[in-house]
Design a protein around this motif. Structure first.
Motif, mmCIF file in Angstrom:
data_model
loop_
_atom_site.group_PDB
_atom_site.id
_atom_site.type_symbol
_atom_site.label_atom_id
_atom_site.label_comp_id
_atom_site.label_asym_id
_atom_site.label_seq_id
_atom_site.Cartn_x
_atom_site.Cartn_y
_atom_site.Cartn_z
ATOM 1 N N ILE A 84 -25.376 -26.311 -2.234
ATOM 2 C CA ILE A 84 -24.334 -26.610 -3.220
ATOM 3 C C ILE A 84 -24.968 -27.080 -4.520
ATOM 4 C CG2 ILE A 84 -24.076 -29.018 -2.479
ATOM 5 C CD1 ILE A 84 -21.030 -28.679 -2.950
ATOM 6 N N LEU A 85 -24.328 -26.720 -5.646
ATOM 7 C CA LEU A 85 -24.755 -27.184 -6.966
ATOM 8 C C LEU A 85 -23.739 -28.210 -7.447
ATOM 9 C CD1 LEU A 85 -26.800 -26.633 -9.383
ATOM 10 C CD2 LEU A 85 -24.968 -25.217 -10.348
ATOM 11 N N VAL A 86 -24.213 -29.402 -7.813
ATOM 12 C CA VAL A 86 -23.333 -30.479 -8.260
ATOM 13 C C VAL A 86 -23.581 -30.741 -9.742
ATOM 14 C CG1 VAL A 86 -22.648 -32.880 -7.947
ATOM 15 C CG2 VAL A 86 -23.350 -31.515 -5.960
ATOM 16 N N LEU A 87 -22.521 -30.645 -10.549
ATOM 17 C CA LEU A 87 -22.632 -30.863 -11.985
ATOM 18 C C LEU A 87 -22.260 -32.291 -12.350
ATOM 19 C CD1 LEU A 87 -22.482 -27.724 -11.759
ATOM 20 C CD2 LEU A 87 -21.311 -27.726 -13.967
ATOM 21 N N GLY A 88 -22.939 -32.835 -13.372
ATOM 22 C CA GLY A 88 -22.628 -34.172 -13.869
ATOM 23 C C GLY A 88 -23.266 -34.390 -15.220
ATOM 24 N N THR A 89 -22.872 -35.466 -15.887
ATOM 25 C CA THR A 89 -23.416 -35.740 -17.216
ATOM 26 C C THR A 89 -24.797 -36.390 -17.163
ATOM 27 O OG1 THR A 89 -22.260 -37.863 -17.285
ATOM 28 C CG2 THR A 89 -21.122 -35.965 -18.240
ATOM 29 N N SER A 90 -25.198 -36.828 -15.968
ATOM 30 C CA SER A 90 -26.510 -37.455 -15.803
ATOM 31 C C SER A 90 -26.936 -37.331 -14.344
ATOM 32 C CB SER A 90 -26.453 -38.936 -16.194
ATOM 33 O OG SER A 90 -25.616 -39.644 -15.287
ATOM 34 N N GLU A 91 -28.207 -37.591 -14.085
ATOM 35 C CA GLU A 91 -28.690 -37.568 -12.703
ATOM 36 C C GLU A 91 -27.967 -38.631 -11.874
ATOM 37 O OE1 GLU A 91 -32.867 -37.751 -12.147
ATOM 38 O OE2 GLU A 91 -33.308 -36.015 -13.424
ATOM 39 N N LYS A 92 -27.698 -39.780 -12.486
ATOM 40 C CA LYS A 92 -27.007 -40.861 -11.792
ATOM 41 C C LYS A 92 -25.616 -40.412 -11.352
ATOM 42 C CE LYS A 92 -25.490 -45.676 -12.376
ATOM 43 N NZ LYS A 92 -25.436 -46.832 -13.311
ATOM 44 N N MET A 93 -24.905 -39.730 -12.241
ATOM 45 C CA MET A 93 -23.565 -39.247 -11.921
ATOM 46 C C MET A 93 -23.620 -38.195 -10.815
ATOM 47 S SD MET A 93 -20.733 -37.552 -14.462
ATOM 48 C CE MET A 93 -19.189 -36.859 -13.844
ATOM 49 N N VAL A 94 -24.587 -37.288 -10.892
ATOM 50 C CA VAL A 94 -24.749 -36.259 -9.869
ATOM 51 C C VAL A 94 -25.001 -36.901 -8.507
ATOM 52 C CG1 VAL A 94 -26.264 -34.417 -9.041
ATOM 53 C CG2 VAL A 94 -25.523 -34.436 -11.431
ATOM 54 N N ASN A 95 -25.882 -37.894 -8.468
ATOM 55 C CA ASN A 95 -26.184 -38.583 -7.215
ATOM 56 C C ASN A 95 -24.952 -39.268 -6.634
ATOM 57 O OD1 ASN A 95 -28.900 -37.857 -7.277
ATOM 58 N ND2 ASN A 95 -29.522 -39.695 -8.399
#
Length: 274
Positions: A84-95
């Protein structure tokens, strides 16, 4: 589950290139702004772009609602996918997202700067700031099924998309203009909106006359006031509800305008004097 993160600041074009990034990493399933997307179809979730305010949009995107997170987590398990690919505005948000939907830890992080040029990122920012346009990596017909009252424009070209990995429909993306960020050059006159609404209401048999119909634009809200004369014996509640539904549906279908409120007033009852 192999989880890959894709991050970049808001408005830099992540959703625009999400499918190509997924394809290049052998991934078919994507989490973007609260939605779980598989092969261009929405499997589960609620879009952050449907929220009325930016703060609510952020909470939706990070799956702050446990029921929302659980719905997506269950859909991931049922999908049978192993990546799965998870999108977010930062690595912290993705995690954080990965943890909340049960696909953590993130194995690999990709940044928008890794796949897009400075010029491409700047163009994406301009489309966001000047026109309020956001991209969702699913086809327009798929968006139409779950998104009511959006201004929609299809996009069909995807750069760097692995040949044959996605079918044509899943390689499409859709531009939307969310409620909390609406702006731009789309304009429909109030007269046209009122004419559409009047036509739809006039088709309801139990309504003898439309006494008054007016459209009001109150800041970011679109509202209608409709005063009607009903025939004797009509079900007040049912007819008023029907008027509301027909007007909202017509505005969505014919004008791509969302309606926040339809106030229906019964001003008179017409007796049948046969």
């Amino acid at each position: 589950m192999r989880t890959v993160g894709f991050s970049g600041k808001s408005g830099t074009g992540k959703s625009y290139v999400a499918l190509s990034v997924a394809a290049e990493n052998g991934i078919r399933m994507v989490i973007d702004d609260g939605l779980l997307i598989l092969n261009g179809k929405v499997l589960a979730g609620k879009s952050a772009k449907k929220e009325r305010h930016p703060y609510a949009s952020v909470l939706r995107a990070i799956f702050n609602d446990p029921e929302h997170a659980d719905e997506v987590a269950q859909a991931i398990k049922k999908s049978g996918e192993d990546s799965i690919l998870v999108l977010g505005t930062s690595e912290k948000m993705v995690n954080l997202i990965a943890e909340r939907v049960g696909v953590g830890p993130v194995e690999k992080h990709i940044h928008i700067e890794d796949v897009s040029t400075d010029e491409e990122i700047q163009i994406a920012k301009e489309m966001r700031t000047k026109f309020g346009k956001h991209v969702i990596p699913v086809p327009t017909f798929e968006i139409k099924r779950t998104f009511s009252g959006y201004l929609l424009d299809p996009l069909t070209s995807i750069k760097r998309l692995a040949d044959g990995f996605f079918d044509k429909s899943s390689s499409e993306r859709t531009i939307v203009r969310p409620k909390y960020g609406y702006r731009g050059d789309f304009d429909i006159s109030e007269t046209v909106l009122c004419s559409i609404a009047r036509y739809e209401v006039s088709k309801i048999e139990e309504i003898a006359e439309i006494d008054k119909l007016a459209y009001y634009s109150n800041g970011a809200k679109n509202e209608f006031r409709i005063d009607v004369v009903l025939r004797y014996g009509a079900d007040f509640k049912k007819i008023c509800s029907t008027v509301q539904q027909k007007v909202i549906s017509a505005m969505d279908e014919f004008a791509a305008v969302y309606v926040d409120t339809v106030n229906v007033n019964v001003v008179k009852i017409l007796l049948d004097r046969k």
